[in-house]
Design an enzyme around this catalytic site. Sequence first.
Site, PDB file in Angstrom:
ATOM      1  N   HIS A 604      -7.523   0.328 -13.649  1.00 59.67           N
ATOM      2  CA  HIS A 604      -6.876   0.287 -14.963  1.00 59.67           C
ATOM      3  C   HIS A 604      -6.788   1.652 -15.631  1.00 59.67           C
ATOM      4  O   HIS A 604      -6.326   1.767 -16.753  1.00 59.67           O
ATOM      5  CB  HIS A 604      -7.677  -0.695 -15.846  1.00 59.67           C
ATOM      6  CG  HIS A 604      -6.941  -1.227 -17.015  1.00 59.67           C
ATOM      7  ND1 HIS A 604      -7.363  -1.049 -18.319  1.00 59.67           N
ATOM      8  CD2 HIS A 604      -5.791  -1.943 -17.089  1.00 59.67           C
ATOM      9  CE1 HIS A 604      -6.524  -1.632 -19.148  1.00 59.67           C
ATOM     10  NE2 HIS A 604      -5.560  -2.184 -18.434  1.00 59.67           N
ATOM     11  N   HIS A 938      -1.712  -2.328 -27.790  1.00 59.67           N
ATOM     12  CA  HIS A 938      -2.265  -2.012 -26.473  1.00 59.67           C
ATOM     13  C   HIS A 938      -3.277  -0.872 -26.553  1.00 59.67           C
ATOM     14  O   HIS A 938      -3.825  -0.440 -25.546  1.00 59.67           O
ATOM     15  CB  HIS A 938      -1.120  -1.638 -25.527  1.00 59.67           C
ATOM     16  CG  HIS A 938      -1.526  -1.524 -24.092  1.00 59.67           C
ATOM     17  ND1 HIS A 938      -1.730  -0.314 -23.458  1.00 59.67           N
ATOM     18  CD2 HIS A 938      -1.760  -2.475 -23.157  1.00 59.67           C
ATOM     19  CE1 HIS A 938      -2.066  -0.517 -22.200  1.00 59.67           C
ATOM     20  NE2 HIS A 938      -2.094  -1.819 -21.983  1.00 59.67           N
ATOM     21  N   LYS A 940      -6.604   1.437 -27.092  1.00 59.82           N
ATOM     22  CA  LYS A 940      -8.017   1.313 -26.715  1.00 59.82           C
ATOM     23  C   LYS A 940      -8.754   2.493 -27.342  1.00 59.82           C
ATOM     24  O   LYS A 940      -9.157   3.439 -26.664  1.00 59.82           O
ATOM     25  CB  LYS A 940      -8.201   1.349 -25.201  1.00 59.82           C
ATOM     26  CG  LYS A 940      -7.537   0.185 -24.448  1.00 59.82           C
ATOM     27  CD  LYS A 940      -6.208   0.586 -23.905  1.00 59.82           C
ATOM     28  CE  LYS A 940      -5.617  -0.414 -22.922  1.00 59.82           C
ATOM     29  NZ  LYS A 940      -5.601  -1.776 -23.288  1.00 59.82           N
ATOM     30  N   ASP A 945     -16.091   7.519 -38.944  1.00 59.74           N
ATOM     31  CA  ASP A 945     -16.378   8.447 -40.043  1.00 59.74           C
ATOM     32  C   ASP A 945     -15.416   9.620 -40.102  1.00 59.74           C
ATOM     33  O   ASP A 945     -15.750  10.676 -40.659  1.00 59.74           O
ATOM     34  CB  ASP A 945     -17.812   8.971 -39.949  1.00 59.74           C
ATOM     35  CG  ASP A 945     -18.859   7.885 -40.141  1.00 59.74           C
ATOM     36  OD1 ASP A 945     -18.495   6.810 -40.667  1.00 59.74           O
ATOM     37  OD2 ASP A 945     -20.020   8.096 -39.773  1.00 59.74           O
TER      38      ASP A 945
END
Length: 1087
Positions: A604, A938, A940, A945
């Site tokens: 992936h 999609h 990721k 902060d």
Amino acid sequence: MDHNYNPYPYGGYNPNSAPYPPPENYAQYPPPNSSPYPPPSNYAQYPPPTSTPFPPYDPYLYQPPQPSQPPQPPPNSVQPEYHYPPLQPFTSVPQGPPPYQYNGYGYPPPPPSQYHQQSSAPPLPLAEYQESGGGPNGGPTTTSYGVSGSNVAATHLPSVINDGYSSNSSGPLYPQIDYQFANLSVADNLPSAPASPPAPAAVVPPASMMYQSASAKYESGSFHGHRPSDSFSSFDGSLSHSGSLDSSQYPLLTHTPSFVDPQNQQMVSFTPSKKALKVLLLHGNLDIWIHEAKNLPNMDMFHKTMEEVFNRLPGSKSKITSDPYVSVALTTAVVARTYVISNNENPVWKQHFNVPVAHHAAEVHFLVKDNDVVGSQLIGIVSIPVEQIYSGTKIEGFYPIIGTNGKPCKPGAGLGLTLQYISIEKLSLYHNGVGAGPQYIGVPGTYFPLRRGGRVTLYQDAHVNDVSLPDFKLDQDMHYVHGSCWNDIFDAISKAKRLIYITGWSVWHKVKLVRGVANIPEYTLGDLLKLKSQEGVRVLLLVWDDPTSRNILGYKLDGMMATHDEETRRFFKHSSVQVLLVPRIAGKRHSWIKKQEVGIYTHHQKTVIVDTDAGYGKRRILAFVGGLDLCDGRYDSPKHPLFRTLQTVHADDFHNPTFTGDLAGCPREPWHDMHSKIDGPAAYDVLTNFEERWLKASKPHGLKKLRSSYDDSLLRTERMPELLGVNDQPYHDDQDPEGWHVQIFRSIDSNSVKGFPKDPRDATNKNLVCGKNVLIDMSIHTAYVKAIRSAQHFIYIENQYFIGSSFNWNSHRNLGADNLIPMEIALKIAGKIRAHERFAVYIVIPMWPEGVPTGNATQRILYWQNKTMQMMYETIHDALVEVGLEGVFSPQDYLNFFCLGNREAVGPHDNVGDKSPGSVNTPQGLARKSRRFMIYVHSKGMIVDDEYVIIGSANINQRSLEGTRDTEIAMGGYQPRHTWATKLSYPRGQIYGYRMSLWAEHLGLVDDLFTQPESIECVRRVRSLSEANWKQFAADEVSEMRGHLMKYPVEVDPKGKVRSIPGCVNFPDVGGQIVGSFLAIQENLTI
């Protein structure tokens, strides 16, 4: 349709090398060329964005700590410490140098074979256990807990002392856990255990029910080991505790084994206690040493019989016995696991684990198992009550291994171990945010070190127009620059002279990276790569081999995931571009069941690696890392059009897997993503990842092994004098306002890379997790946990999935979705509530997983997601009740889930009636009529902060984070000039500009409140805007949406209960229950 639920070192680096020489001429970022954010259209719900510059903000006042006093927190702050406290000497170790010299990038080597001196456990010898009613001569009765009554007795016979199981030395022989962070210290002035309400009692089911095992029993997890790497796995059998343990209810728990008193060699009774076990929250780290086991039974009964037969033959004297390993479990989650030692009844591991935990548990279970061809078989259990370790007391010794019948599995069978719990309050690693100064080592215990120096560009979506987003002013009179990802990738590939290496879940040769840009030809990716290979550039592609995509006797199957893998391979077949289609396969020593499971996982990772000009005739490495695959359906911009680009930039790139059948007139599926470009030393670690994977994937098999030589196609970069090495990169000091420190993380195992140690005992030196038959790099999970624990103000997450911490759900606790991220976030919020400090978490996910929302797999994912939300909100509510604030604040004042959607009004050039689907009552027809659709998230990524960012390919689910399932890669980085520790106030670097740009894209406006995301005013403002957007999206009337961020369509009541919105049980137009459903058998694919 990159969804994860379906079948579907760079060598030579020196972590302690000298600082990079300062550059002479390093190109600066160009000034931004963007105009102020366009005014809103005629939509009355939105107030206009602030037209005046942001007012100045009062930074958190910081008082330097006095020599004799702890640092004083500023008012209304989260009490950050802006420095690391000095290292405290160990009280039981003589003053002087530490036992081991440690360079800061791994853990110390295992200690000599001796245990620590201190132990809270009563003595238990290594003698043979006997059935007895008590010790002779009125010998004392030893308290016992757990499944067998848990083992709390330890061996201290003289013979055992010689083997190293007890020590009379003056101090421990290896550093305490926190010393392993090199420059950190245990905060002695903090309480030894977190404040918590009285823990409920627990009841344990009968041992025979809990630990029933057969050779065919499969343990669905397959790992875990060394360091603060967050090991986790599913665990066979439920070990949850929910009541009081009364051994009178279970006859199997009422045995009374005896043993020899180590002082006078007398037999001492070992009586189980009827005392109830408390379920306590373990939030911190467990420091575990598993030393060895002795006198294990032979579990291979078939082989034992065959052995007796063959041993009768002349000259044949072999023994076949158990292949033991040990799993460490909390409730239903495995948190550590040793490697397998074959054919040994007295295995010696001497294996160290340092694992983060966030579990409610009554006991720590050490499960001794026999590895079998089909799965694993339970030999026995050692159970340590959490109450014994909760105060931080170190326990150690030799413990009897209790079988499934509640009795010792074999006379004299025992396990030598050391165990210590250190609560989160005492781990200074997490007290100061990112940290500052040359001593900060980033995320400790990872395969790749923190790399200092370089530049990073952050991207949102595949393409950003010059004036589509507002201008954000940063510190030092700088401005945030909105990069255009695919344009930059095209430019980088075009300028490469030596190498172009690409990894992808999907790579499609027909995709066009640049669209509608004047004076730039619209090459397809395939044509561009062929052109570069003809110029002499080495072009290599590593693409996941979808097992459902095949070419059988000329009959082509596109595959369930439509990744175009076979199509792309055929396109490059007769060119100098080399394509490896790589299946996700299990190792040779995996069980048969594990091999079947691994075959459905994917590769992936999404990276592009090229060489680029470094000046003065030199070249350097440049790497792109993130969530964007180079395939169809990914090209999009912050406006996320549905219909208006179908005849232009998306004319040959329509993608919407939600609809089946006639797609004429349907809206496209908009695509939102996060990506990054790394220009600096960390790019070489991305190159190392590619090289390790290519060497593994290109390894010859079968008849190819007969070749006298084998060309693996990789360039030997160390033989290229014009290419700068990792240590030759220009290094800007921490005062450089554009400088970055970056670290690369992965989820991957030794079945997918070449270069991991052959011997699992060497895994610690590489900071790898040791599995049953595999070595694992699961540093992405490590990085997320470290960043969440270090957060002081807020967390912003965008992710395609959000599932985890099933061990704390109210049901399905043994599902195996055991990653810590949701639980860590919930506990972070709960801790801030108890400290009366503000903290906020914003999580953006897709409205539903890509695909048909009514499908079984999609509904299961939504169901697991809902269970995750429920657990988090209930944890927050409990904290509010504990401090008496449940009437003042609600759980959504701290945690909110959002999704993205768009709606387009009919324009003058829209042909509404031309391509209408046949039936208006189908999902296609309803979507065409309502002119709305979700924007598929999609991304990721996570921002903490405004000072730290993680971007990569890994979703927040078990598939992406476990390391033995999907392979993943991510970057984590920060600008040392723009941190709380450096500024003592709000950071205003590129990460801040990136988040503000993302929010401007999603909300369609800019508000001064957005600069302080943790404030209650900001939380309520964003939630209010998102609720208005959802109402507009769900309304019958079609209207143009300006903002895309919508509150996720569930209702959260003041007690944290999550349910469907009244009148909106299903998704508009496409159907499918919003909270999901669980209608089929439990499996590992959708978690």
